[in-house]
Design a protein around this motif. Structure first.
Motif, short mmCIF file in Angstrom:
data_model
loop_
_atom_site.label_atom_id
_atom_site.label_comp_id
_atom_site.label_asym_id
_atom_site.label_seq_id
_atom_site.Cartn_x
_atom_site.Cartn_y
_atom_site.Cartn_z
N LEU A 69 1.01 -1.15 0.29
CA LEU A 69 0.28 -0.47 0.52
C LEU A 69 1.00 0.91 0.15
CD1 LEU A 69 -2.77 0.63 0.60
CD2 LEU A 69 -3.25 0.96 2.54
N GLY B 82 1.47 4.99 -0.47
CA GLY B 82 1.43 6.66 0.37
C GLY B 82 2.30 6.71 1.79
N LEU C 289 -5.60 8.47 8.26
CA LEU C 289 -5.25 7.74 7.69
C LEU C 289 -4.42 6.99 8.56
CD1 LEU C 289 -4.65 5.63 4.81
CD2 LEU C 289 -2.25 7.74 4.63
N ILE D 186 -5.61 3.50 9.27
CA ILE D 186 -4.91 2.27 8.41
C ILE D 186 -3.44 2.02 8.40
CG2 ILE D 186 -4.53 1.96 5.76
CD1 ILE D 186 -7.34 1.47 6.15
N TRP E 23 3.96 -1.56 4.54
CA TRP E 23 2.94 -0.29 3.72
C TRP E 23 4.07 0.20 3.20
CZ3 TRP E 23 -0.20 3.47 3.66
CH2 TRP E 23 -0.21 4.71 3.89
N GLU F 42 2.87 11.71 -2.90
CA GLU F 42 1.47 10.90 -2.71
C GLU F 42 1.62 10.80 -4.34
OE1 GLU F 42 0.11 12.62 0.87
OE2 GLU F 42 1.03 13.42 -0.83
N CYS G 126 -2.98 2.11 -3.00
CA CYS G 126 -2.36 3.88 -2.62
C CYS G 126 -2.91 4.42 -1.96
CB CYS G 126 -1.93 4.07 -3.79
SG CYS G 126 -3.19 5.01 -4.88
N ALA G 127 -2.82 5.20 -1.43
CA ALA G 127 -3.39 5.90 -0.32
C ALA G 127 -3.02 7.50 0.19
CB ALA G 127 -3.43 5.17 1.38
N ASN H 126 -5.01 13.12 -0.68
CA ASN H 126 -5.44 12.12 -1.12
C ASN H 126 -5.66 12.77 -2.81
OD1 ASN H 126 -8.32 13.15 -1.22
ND2 ASN H 126 -8.72 12.22 0.83
N LEU I 3 -7.32 4.69 -1.62
CA LEU I 3 -7.98 4.95 -0.48
C LEU I 3 -7.92 6.14 -0.03
CD1 LEU I 3 -9.43 4.69 2.51
CD2 LEU I 3 -7.30 3.32 3.12
N SER J 171 -8.45 8.86 2.81
CA SER J 171 -9.52 8.98 3.34
C SER J 171 -10.12 10.46 4.06
CB SER J 171 -8.32 8.51 5.31
OG SER J 171 -6.97 9.39 4.68
#
Length: 580
Positions: free
Chosen positions: A22, A24, A30, A33, A45, A51, A71-72, A79, A99, A101
């Motif tokens: 993931l 980010g 966030l 998560i 992670w 980002e 990705c987040a 975001n 994601l 958030s």
């Protein structure tokens, strides 16, 4: 015993769907998560510096693996930074779950600190974009999003407020296995019969191939052989079609070369195979066209179309071959093969003259030497702009190499972050990023991500202190170049200061050895090659209306110059022409 949170559930669903990373930047909404990732086996992670780089990396991983990547970004600005990379992934048909958030759920709509509306912002670059406003929506909303990304090959976005992520997951929630295997799509018998009729009526057939031919090389060659048809390709089809192709007539489009344009306009039936080629100005206007695509929405949106065939390229050709008559007359094919070889012979010398003494260094020469010394299964990531030109002309596909870039979205700064995703997918595979100085400096901070995760990505930097493609656009439009030049540092020194291998090259005689040294260096490496900003040659006559970025029509001969090993291949294919 700690209670299971919505964040735990969210991360568990991602892991069950095969997501292993993931990408980010941590922060506020966030954090639940990220903590759930920390406590979940099988998912990692990846802390990028921006980002946007995370979204590009996820898109590259998805393109290369064919599987879901993720990705987040944190609420608001976090975001928002994802959006450019997500646009690229979506337009590249890469299955990515993002994601986004969100601020505390009770504050939505109040103008709260960092408030945006992700469920509105990301709708244009996704197949699915929804807000989770209650824990009871999990895991169904996430599972629906994943099925959209995987099933429709693109981006899905889930917006999740931080307080909802930290809440207790409801018991007895509905979870199911993700269906990830794509079915094969076969055209109807009626469409196949109509297709066969058009083929059998035609005297001269040309095949034009895109990325939809990724798993159909064998079928395309079989069809070309039976129909004595020249085979051209778009840029995204190059890596899948150009190799082991005795019918190759090159590439059409902005970066096109060879006889592809002539073959497309000289036939009486043009078959478009798995291509969403955007430049309708390059399409013939008075030729019958059949288009084959697994995405029905692509049919007919770029050109006139006499028949649209909804199906996979491989499945369609397998079904079509028994229905069409062989065309033993090779006159058209042989004429196009000769034309292709003649055209390439006329431009191939652009970088060979005085190559070992010309300073600044010819960028064509750098790309050609890289093609020689890179591994047979390298992954090349390619920046938008002039690096697209060098990749299109000089990187030789062989069925094992991969070449990815922002070929549909056309974003700057894509190559470095895409290389991150490619290398994390397989640390043992050679990954080479072809970067322009403009693109590299835009997201240069994520060079540090290579060091943080000890990723052996090799960055080949074409350092011409300018935005070369933009200068070309201005030149052709009759405008003086303005705002396109850079005052660059020694990028190799920056790489060394960061702890990576850094090599600066100003002498053409040093290029090959420097490339080999960088490719063989342990860990990340950057080779800063000072190249000629005036390397691109133009034909003597071209109108201003013919050039505007990558979006508008251009002359089929705008970008002339060398073509690397394509000439050798073209000359080899001439051996297939029967002698009188």
């Amino acid at each position: 015993m700690a209670k299971r949170t919505v964040a735990d559930q969210f991360v568990g669903v991602l892991a069950a769907a095969g997501v292993r990373r993931l990408y980010g930047v941590v922060g506020d909404s966030l954090n639940p998560i990220v903590d759930a990732v920390r406590r979940t086996d099988g998912i990692e992670w990846i802390q990028v510096r921006h980002e946007e780089a995370g979204a590009f990396a996820a898109g590259a991983e998805a393109q290369l693996s064919g599987h879901l990547a993720a990705c987040a970004g944190s609420c608001g600005p976090g975001n928002l930074h994802l959006i450019n990379g997500l646009y690229d992934a979506h337009r590249s048909y890469a299955p990515v779950l993002a994601l986004a958030s969100h601020i505390p759920s009770s504050q939505i709509g109040t103008g709260y600190f960092q408030e945006t509306h992700p469920d509105r912002l990301f709708t244009e670059c996704s197949h699915y974009c929804e807000l989770i406003s209650d824990p009871g929506q999990m895991p169904r909303t996430l599972q629906i999003a994943i099925q959209h990304a995987v099933g429709r090959r693109g981006v899905a976005v889930v917006s999740l407020p931080g307080d909802i992520a930290a809440a207790e997951a409801p018991s007895g929630s509905y979870e199911h296995a993700i269906v990830a295997d794509r079915p094969h799509v076969r055209p109807t018998d009626a469409d196949l019969a109509a297709f066969a009729t058009l083929v059998n009526q035609a005297r001269r057939v040309t095949l034009f191939c895109g990325s939809g031919c990724a798993d159909a090389h064998q079928q395309v060659m079989a069809l070309a052989e039976k129909l004595s048809a020249p085979v051209g390709h778009a840029l995204r089809g190059k890596e899948f079609i150009q190799y082991d192709n005795p019918y190759d007539v090159g590439m059409s489009g902005l970066l096109g070369y060879g006889a592809c344009y002539d073959a497309m306009h000289g036939c009486d039936l043009l078959i478009l195979l798995g291509t969403d080629f955007p430049y309708d100005a390059f399409m013939p206007k008075n030729t019958r066209i059949v288009q084959v695509d697994v995405a029905a929405e692509h049919l007919g949106r770029r050109s006139t179309m006499d028949l649209g065939v909804w199906g996979d390229v491989a499945q369609t050709i397998d079904c079509l071959l028994p229905l069409v008559d062989a065309k033993p007359d090779r006159a058209f094919l042989d004429r196009m093969l000769r034309r292709h070889a003649d055209l390439l012979s006329g431009v191939v010398g652009s970088y060979t003259r005085n190559v070992t003494t010309h300073k600044p260094i010819h960028p064509e020469y750098v790309a050609d030497q890289l093609d020689d010394v890179a591994a047979a299964d390298s992954v090349f990531t390619v920046d938008t702009g002039m690096c697209n030109v060098w990749a299109a002309r000089y990187l030789t596909p062989n069925g094992r190499r991969r070449i990815i870039g922002s070929f549909s979205h056309g974003s700057m700064a894509n190559a470095l972050p895409q290389a991150i995703g490619a290398q994390l997918l397989d640390r043992r595979r050679q990954v080479v990023a072809l970067c322009g100085d403009g693109g590299f400096s835009m997201l240069m901070g994520d060079f540090l991500t290579l060091l943080q995760y000890d990723l052996p990505v090799k960055v080949v930097l074409f350092d011409n202190s300018s935005l070369g493609m933009v200068e070309l656009e201005m030149l052709v439009a009759g405008l003086p170049a303005h705002g396109t030049s850079y005052r660059n540092p020694d990028f190799a020194a920056i790489a060394r200061a960061a702890g990576a291998t850094g090599i600066r090259v100003t002498e053409p005689s040093d290029v090959r050895d420097a490339l080999r040294e960088a490719l063989n260096a342990p860990g990340p490496a950057l080779i800063d090659v000072v190249t000629d900003p005036n390397a691109l040659s133009l034909p003597p006559k071209i109108t201003g209306e013919q050039v505007s970025g990558f979006a508008l029509s251009m002359s089929r001969t705008v970008l002339t110059g060398g073509v690397g090993k394509a000439l050798a291949m073209a000359r080899s294919n001439l051996r297939n022409i029967p002698r009188p």
